[in-house]
Write a protein that holds these residues in place. Structure first.
Motif, PDB file in Angstrom:
ATOM      1  N   LEU A  57       2.013   3.869   3.052  1.00 45.06           N
ATOM      2  CA  LEU A  57       3.381   3.351   3.116  1.00 45.06           C
ATOM      3  C   LEU A  57       3.500   2.205   4.109  1.00 45.06           C
ATOM      4  O   LEU A  57       4.113   1.178   3.818  1.00 45.06           O
ATOM      5  CB  LEU A  57       4.359   4.477   3.463  1.00 45.06           C
ATOM      6  N   LYS A  58       2.889   2.353   5.298  1.00 39.73           N
ATOM      7  CA  LYS A  58       2.952   1.277   6.296  1.00 39.73           C
ATOM      8  C   LYS A  58       2.309   0.001   5.770  1.00 39.73           C
ATOM      9  O   LYS A  58       2.775  -1.093   6.059  1.00 39.73           O
ATOM     10  CB  LYS A  58       2.293   1.709   7.596  1.00 39.73           C
ATOM     11  N   THR A  59       1.242   0.159   5.010  1.00 38.94           N
ATOM     12  CA  THR A  59       0.576  -1.012   4.452  1.00 38.94           C
ATOM     13  C   THR A  59       1.468  -1.709   3.431  1.00 38.94           C
ATOM     14  O   THR A  59       1.489  -2.940   3.353  1.00 38.94           O
ATOM     15  CB  THR A  59      -0.773  -0.605   3.811  1.00 38.94           C
ATOM     16  N   LEU A  60       2.212  -0.943   2.676  1.00 39.27           N
ATOM     17  CA  LEU A  60       3.088  -1.521   1.657  1.00 39.27           C
ATOM     18  C   LEU A  60       4.428  -2.023   2.199  1.00 39.27           C
ATOM     19  O   LEU A  60       5.048  -2.892   1.582  1.00 39.27           O
ATOM     20  CB  LEU A  60       3.332  -0.499   0.541  1.00 39.27           C
ATOM     21  N   PHE A  61       4.887  -1.480   3.329  1.00 40.25           N
ATOM     22  CA  PHE A  61       6.159  -1.937   3.891  1.00 40.25           C
ATOM     23  C   PHE A  61       6.084  -3.426   4.178  1.00 40.25           C
ATOM     24  O   PHE A  61       5.159  -3.903   4.830  1.00 40.25           O
ATOM     25  CB  PHE A  61       6.502  -1.210   5.203  1.00 40.25           C
TER      26      PHE A  61
ATOM     27  N   ARG B 262      -7.126  -0.226  -1.041  1.00 38.70           N
ATOM     28  CA  ARG B 262      -8.454   0.205  -0.578  1.00 38.70           C
ATOM     29  C   ARG B 262      -9.107  -0.876   0.273  1.00 38.70           C
ATOM     30  O   ARG B 262      -9.778  -0.572   1.254  1.00 38.70           O
ATOM     31  CB  ARG B 262      -9.346   0.566  -1.763  1.00 38.70           C
ATOM     32  N   GLU B 263      -8.896  -2.154  -0.072  1.00 40.47           N
ATOM     33  CA  GLU B 263      -9.442  -3.258   0.734  1.00 40.47           C
ATOM     34  C   GLU B 263      -8.823  -3.266   2.132  1.00 40.47           C
ATOM     35  O   GLU B 263      -9.499  -3.538   3.110  1.00 40.47           O
ATOM     36  CB  GLU B 263      -9.177  -4.602   0.058  1.00 40.47           C
ATOM     37  N   ARG B 264      -7.543  -2.952   2.205  1.00 43.82           N
ATOM     38  CA  ARG B 264      -6.835  -2.971   3.489  1.00 43.82           C
ATOM     39  C   ARG B 264      -7.032  -1.692   4.290  1.00 43.82           C
ATOM     40  O   ARG B 264      -6.824  -1.680   5.500  1.00 43.82           O
ATOM     41  CB  ARG B 264      -5.346  -3.225   3.255  1.00 43.82           C
ATOM     42  N   LEU B 265      -7.406  -0.626   3.602  1.00 44.91           N
ATOM     43  CA  LEU B 265      -7.635   0.668   4.258  1.00 44.91           C
ATOM     44  C   LEU B 265      -9.021   1.177   3.845  1.00 44.91           C
ATOM     45  O   LEU B 265      -9.145   2.216   3.182  1.00 44.91           O
ATOM     46  CB  LEU B 265      -6.541   1.668   3.849  1.00 44.91           C
TER      47      LEU B 265
END
Length: 178
Positions: A16-20, A31-34
């Motif tokens: 969720l934090k990545t998408l906010f 997956r690339e970002r995490l």
């Protein structure tokens, strides 16, 4: 609206934090970002969030025989509603806050471990303040703080903008009343 258990699971909280405040992302982009989250785990938790209505599919396209979906957060669903908070036991609140705190500490550790982290230069801030408020003043404060953050969530990424995660914790200080 979602439950605290749904939103505060460590993997789902990171998704969720990545998408906010970002453009819609596919699971592959997440997956690339995490990269430390295993693929099967990522797909499972994205599916859980989508099924709960916290994530919505904004685009589907065929890629090498599969359907690739782009997701974004439904801001109105990514909160624990007042009725659910009211129904939580003290132990539920303790677990939820522990998960929130652990997620916050993990985010801070990832930042400090990143190349070029410069807390003072980057404007890292963590502080507390105390205010005496009536219930009406408290409700007004929460509305104002929410409005300040929401007013900036529509900012588009630009070369001179840095993404910041804003976290808020508000706790009554009963000890001060004694």
């Amino acid at each position: 609206m979602a439950s605290a258990d749904l939103l505060l699971h460590p993997v789902r909280a990171r998704i969720l934090k990545t998408l906010f405040g970002s453009d819609p992302l596919t699971t592959a982009q997440l997956r690339e970002r995490l990269p430390d989250i295993p693929p099967a785990t990522m797909y499972r938790h994205v599916a859980v969030l989508a099924e709960a209505g916290v994530l919505e599919v904004v685009e589907e396209k065929r890629v090498r025989g599969t359907v690739e979906r782009s997701y974004r957060v439904r801001q109105d669903q990514a909160v624990v509603d007042p009725e659910a908070r009211e129904a939580m036991s003290l132990e539920d609140h303790r677990r939820a806050f522990t998960a929130f705190s652990a997620s916050l500490m993990a985010d801070f550790e990832r930042y400090l471990s990143s190349d070029g982290a410069k807390p003072a230069e980057d404007g890292v801030a963590y502080r507390q303040g105390a205010v005496w408020l009536t219930p009406e003043e408290y409700a007004e404060l929460i509305e104002e703080l929410t409005a300040v953050v929401v007013a900036r969530t529509g900012n588009e990424p630009t070369p001179d903008r840095v993404r910041h995660v804003v976290s808020l914790v508000v706790v009554p200080d009963a000890a001060a009343e004694a």
